[in-house]
Design a protein around this motif. Structure first.
Motif, PDB file in Angstrom:
ATOM      1  N   SER A 181     -21.944  25.755 -53.881  1.00 54.63           N
ATOM      2  CA  SER A 181     -23.019  26.186 -52.977  1.00 54.63           C
ATOM      3  C   SER A 181     -24.171  26.898 -53.687  1.00 54.63           C
ATOM      4  CB  SER A 181     -22.445  27.127 -51.916  1.00 54.63           C
ATOM      5  OG  SER A 181     -21.962  28.318 -52.528  1.00 54.63           O
ATOM      6  N   GLY A 182     -23.971  27.344 -54.937  1.00 52.15           N
ATOM      7  CA  GLY A 182     -24.982  28.151 -55.611  1.00 52.15           C
ATOM      8  C   GLY A 182     -24.978  29.597 -55.159  1.00 52.15           C
ATOM      9  N   HIS A 183     -23.955  29.977 -54.403  1.00 54.04           N
ATOM     10  CA  HIS A 183     -23.841  31.349 -53.911  1.00 54.04           C
ATOM     11  C   HIS A 183     -23.372  32.254 -55.046  1.00 54.04           C
ATOM     12  CE1 HIS A 183     -22.071  34.748 -51.674  1.00 54.04           C
ATOM     13  NE2 HIS A 183     -23.027  34.488 -50.804  1.00 54.04           N
ATOM     14  N   LEU A 184     -24.124  33.344 -55.282  1.00 51.60           N
ATOM     15  CA  LEU A 184     -23.818  34.280 -56.373  1.00 51.60           C
ATOM     16  C   LEU A 184     -23.480  35.645 -55.786  1.00 51.60           C
ATOM     17  CD1 LEU A 184     -23.872  34.572 -59.561  1.00 51.60           C
ATOM     18  CD2 LEU A 184     -26.135  35.571 -59.256  1.00 51.60           C
ATOM     19  N   SER A 185     -22.238  36.073 -55.988  1.00 53.92           N
ATOM     20  CA  SER A 185     -21.813  37.419 -55.592  1.00 53.92           C
ATOM     21  C   SER A 185     -21.680  38.259 -56.853  1.00 53.92           C
ATOM     22  CB  SER A 185     -20.470  37.377 -54.863  1.00 53.92           C
ATOM     23  OG  SER A 185     -20.519  36.534 -53.738  1.00 53.92           O
ATOM     24  N   TYR A 186     -22.154  39.508 -56.801  1.00 56.69           N
ATOM     25  CA  TYR A 186     -22.010  40.336 -57.996  1.00 56.69           C
ATOM     26  C   TYR A 186     -21.846  41.806 -57.628  1.00 56.69           C
ATOM     27  CZ  TYR A 186     -27.051  41.434 -57.551  1.00 56.69           C
ATOM     28  OH  TYR A 186     -28.278  41.857 -57.109  1.00 56.69           O
ATOM     29  N   GLU A 214     -14.261  58.761 -59.123  1.00 57.32           N
ATOM     30  CA  GLU A 214     -14.810  58.060 -57.962  1.00 57.32           C
ATOM     31  C   GLU A 214     -16.232  57.627 -58.286  1.00 57.32           C
ATOM     32  OE1 GLU A 214     -12.986  57.460 -55.356  1.00 57.32           O
ATOM     33  OE2 GLU A 214     -11.265  58.643 -56.055  1.00 57.32           O
ATOM     34  N   ILE A 215     -16.501  56.330 -58.163  1.00 57.16           N
ATOM     35  CA  ILE A 215     -17.820  55.821 -58.525  1.00 57.16           C
ATOM     36  C   ILE A 215     -18.388  54.947 -57.408  1.00 57.16           C
ATOM     37  CG2 ILE A 215     -17.421  55.866 -61.010  1.00 57.16           C
ATOM     38  CD1 ILE A 215     -16.876  52.858 -60.878  1.00 57.16           C
ATOM     39  N   HIS A 216     -19.720  54.883 -57.367  1.00 57.48           N
ATOM     40  CA  HIS A 216     -20.425  53.977 -56.463  1.00 57.48           C
ATOM     41  C   HIS A 216     -20.676  52.659 -57.189  1.00 57.48           C
ATOM     42  CE1 HIS A 216     -21.201  57.092 -53.476  1.00 57.48           C
ATOM     43  NE2 HIS A 216     -21.567  57.896 -54.470  1.00 57.48           N
ATOM     44  N   LEU A 217     -20.448  51.557 -56.480  1.00 56.56           N
ATOM     45  CA  LEU A 217     -20.735  50.231 -57.013  1.00 56.56           C
ATOM     46  C   LEU A 217     -21.763  49.547 -56.117  1.00 56.56           C
ATOM     47  CD1 LEU A 217     -17.120  49.020 -57.881  1.00 56.56           C
ATOM     48  CD2 LEU A 217     -18.828  49.941 -59.464  1.00 56.56           C
ATOM     49  N   ASP A 218     -22.627  48.790 -56.732  1.00 55.22           N
ATOM     50  CA  ASP A 218     -23.645  48.028 -56.003  1.00 55.22           C
ATOM     51  C   ASP A 218     -23.123  46.602 -55.798  1.00 55.22           C
ATOM     52  OD1 ASP A 218     -25.918  46.972 -54.895  1.00 55.22           O
ATOM     53  OD2 ASP A 218     -27.066  46.933 -56.761  1.00 55.22           O
ATOM     54  N   ARG A 219     -22.869  46.227 -54.550  1.00 51.72           N
ATOM     55  CA  ARG A 219     -22.305  44.911 -54.230  1.00 51.72           C
ATOM     56  C   ARG A 219     -23.359  44.080 -53.507  1.00 51.72           C
ATOM     57  NH1 ARG A 219     -16.319  47.041 -52.253  1.00 51.72           N
ATOM     58  NH2 ARG A 219     -16.497  49.085 -53.244  1.00 51.72           N
ATOM     59  N   GLN A 220     -23.685  42.928 -54.084  1.00 54.55           N
ATOM     60  CA  GLN A 220     -24.752  42.102 -53.525  1.00 54.55           C
ATOM     61  C   GLN A 220     -24.341  40.628 -53.522  1.00 54.55           C
ATOM     62  OE1 GLN A 220     -27.262  43.538 -52.172  1.00 54.55           O
ATOM     63  NE2 GLN A 220     -27.045  45.602 -53.056  1.00 54.55           N
ATOM     64  N   GLN A 221     -25.052  39.860 -52.689  1.00 53.21           N
ATOM     65  CA  GLN A 221     -24.869  38.416 -52.611  1.00 53.21           C
ATOM     66  C   GLN A 221     -26.242  37.761 -52.533  1.00 53.21           C
ATOM     67  OE1 GLN A 221     -22.351  37.486 -49.287  1.00 53.21           O
ATOM     68  NE2 GLN A 221     -20.565  38.549 -50.131  1.00 53.21           N
ATOM     69  N   VAL A 222     -26.441  36.722 -53.326  1.00 48.44           N
ATOM     70  CA  VAL A 222     -27.701  35.981 -53.320  1.00 48.44           C
ATOM     71  C   VAL A 222     -27.377  34.490 -53.390  1.00 48.44           C
ATOM     72  CG1 VAL A 222     -29.045  37.825 -54.388  1.00 48.44           C
ATOM     73  CG2 VAL A 222     -27.894  36.144 -55.834  1.00 48.44           C
ATOM     74  N   ALA A 223     -28.375  33.681 -53.122  1.00 46.19           N
ATOM     75  CA  ALA A 223     -28.205  32.234 -53.177  1.00 46.19           C
ATOM     76  C   ALA A 223     -29.186  31.653 -54.193  1.00 46.19           C
ATOM     77  CB  ALA A 223     -28.442  31.612 -51.807  1.00 46.19           C
TER      78      ALA A 223
END
Length: 357
Positions: free
Chosen positions: A260-265, A298-307
């Protein structure tokens, strides 16, 4: 050590002169073949028998007054650090480091480590001539560094993966023989591919060792499944137990769905990716707070999804690219990265990597 100049100097107390047996600036050996009157900075090291560090204001004052000389054809340092080589109760030499780019370049831990290494070297030199023994130690160190470089290269992927419909490229150029930057490609079945880019907080051998540790932990945890955030949280937990040097690593861990070209990071303090549409226009992305691994429980993570659309482009990189500077100190910068990506987006991925560098 964050130094571009290293010098090992023999001191003769009878004449108050020094001879630079080993001198290297930005990888270039300096041919210094004469005894010279000791300068005030090295004299301070000899007289106090303690490490001594100075920064631009004091360096400029000493050079202007003639109490400190700059080797012809070399750069004026921003930070100068010297530590004594003591045999018995006598100072027999000075090991000095210079950073040509920034002041206060050496921390207390750097000074302590250099002092410890110099003390060890001094003891080995006690029953040998300084020059011959120094050369032997340097050859040994260069051999060890070459082994470390080869080991690091063997860890990283030899070639980017080949997948139908996609073109991958990769490039790492170390600032030193070894470094803390790394990347990896991790297959998740037939239709998904993990991509990792990481950057350890320091450079040199200890950063390379911390990189290898992180690389191995990440590979092991990623093998448990496709939970990106869970993988990074587990790696962070292990690093906290194995991190006596208080180092840290920034990471970007992405998974690309090849159908699909879907990129999760997920980002842990690392720079976000640069994404381009097929027409070369930058794609907007959301950036949330995140923290590196190895520092906090305890850490914060940046969770994103793009196409990614067909013909689109994604660049994952470390700050060595955007912070690379020319002779005038101008950084390459994110805007020029986007411009170069757009200009060369029709090229093969590996060529784009080389164009950027």
């Amino acid at each position: 050590f964050d130094a571009q100049v290293v010098m090992i100097s023999q001191y003769d107390p009878l004449t108050n002169r020094v001879y630079h047996h080993y001198a290297i600036e930005r990888g270039r050996h300096l041919n210094l073949t004469t005894w010279n009157q000791i300068d005030s900075s090295r004299l301070q090291v000899v007289q106090t028998r303690r490490p001594f560090m100075i920064n631009p204001d004091e360096i400029n004052r000493l050079v202007g007054s003639g109490k400190m000389a700059v080797v012809p054809g070399t750069e004026l340092p921003k930070t100068w650090l010297g530590v004594p080589m003591i045999v018995g109760d006598q100072v027999v030499g000075i090991v000095s480091l210079q950073n040509l780019d920034k002041e206060n370049a050496f921390s207390e831990s750097d000074i302590n480590l250099l002092s410890a290494l110099t003390n060890s070297m001094s003891q080995s030199l006690e029953n040998a001539r300084l020059y011959n023994e120094t050369q032997r130690l340097l050859r040994l160190l260069e051999g060890e560094m070459e082994i470390a470089r080869q080991t690091q290269e063997s860890i990283l992927p030899l070639h980017p993966p080949k997948r139908p419909g996609y073109d991958f490229g990769s490039l790492v150029i170390s600032a030193r023989a070894v470094s803390g930057d790394f990347y990896d490609f991790i297959p998740f079945g037939r239709h998904k591919l993990g991509v990792v880019v990481g950057d350890v907080s320091d450079k040199g051998l200890h950063a390379a060792l911390f990189m290898a540790l992180t690389f191995s932990l990440l590979r092991a945890e990623a093998g448990r499944g496709e939970d990106l955030a869970g993988t990074l949280l587990n790696v962070n937990r292990y690093l906290l137990k194995m991190n006596a040097a208080s180092m840290f690593v920034t990471l970007l861990f992405a998974v690309l769905d090849l159908r699909s070209g879907h990129l999760s990071y997920v980002r842990a303090g690392h720079l976000p990716p640069v994404l381009l549409a097929p027409d070369g226009q930058p794609l907007p992305i959301t950036v949330d707070e995140s923290q590196p691994l190895g520092l906090y429980p305890e850490i914060h993570l940046d969770r994103q999804q793009v196409a990614l659309a067909p013909g689109g482009l994604a660049l994952l990189f470390s700050d060595g690219l955007n912070e690379a500077a020319d002779a005038q100190g101008h950084e390459f910068g994110l805007e020029r990265i986007r411009q170069q990506l757009a200009a060369h987006r029709e090229a093969r991925a590996q060529m784009i990597c080389e164009y950027l560098w």
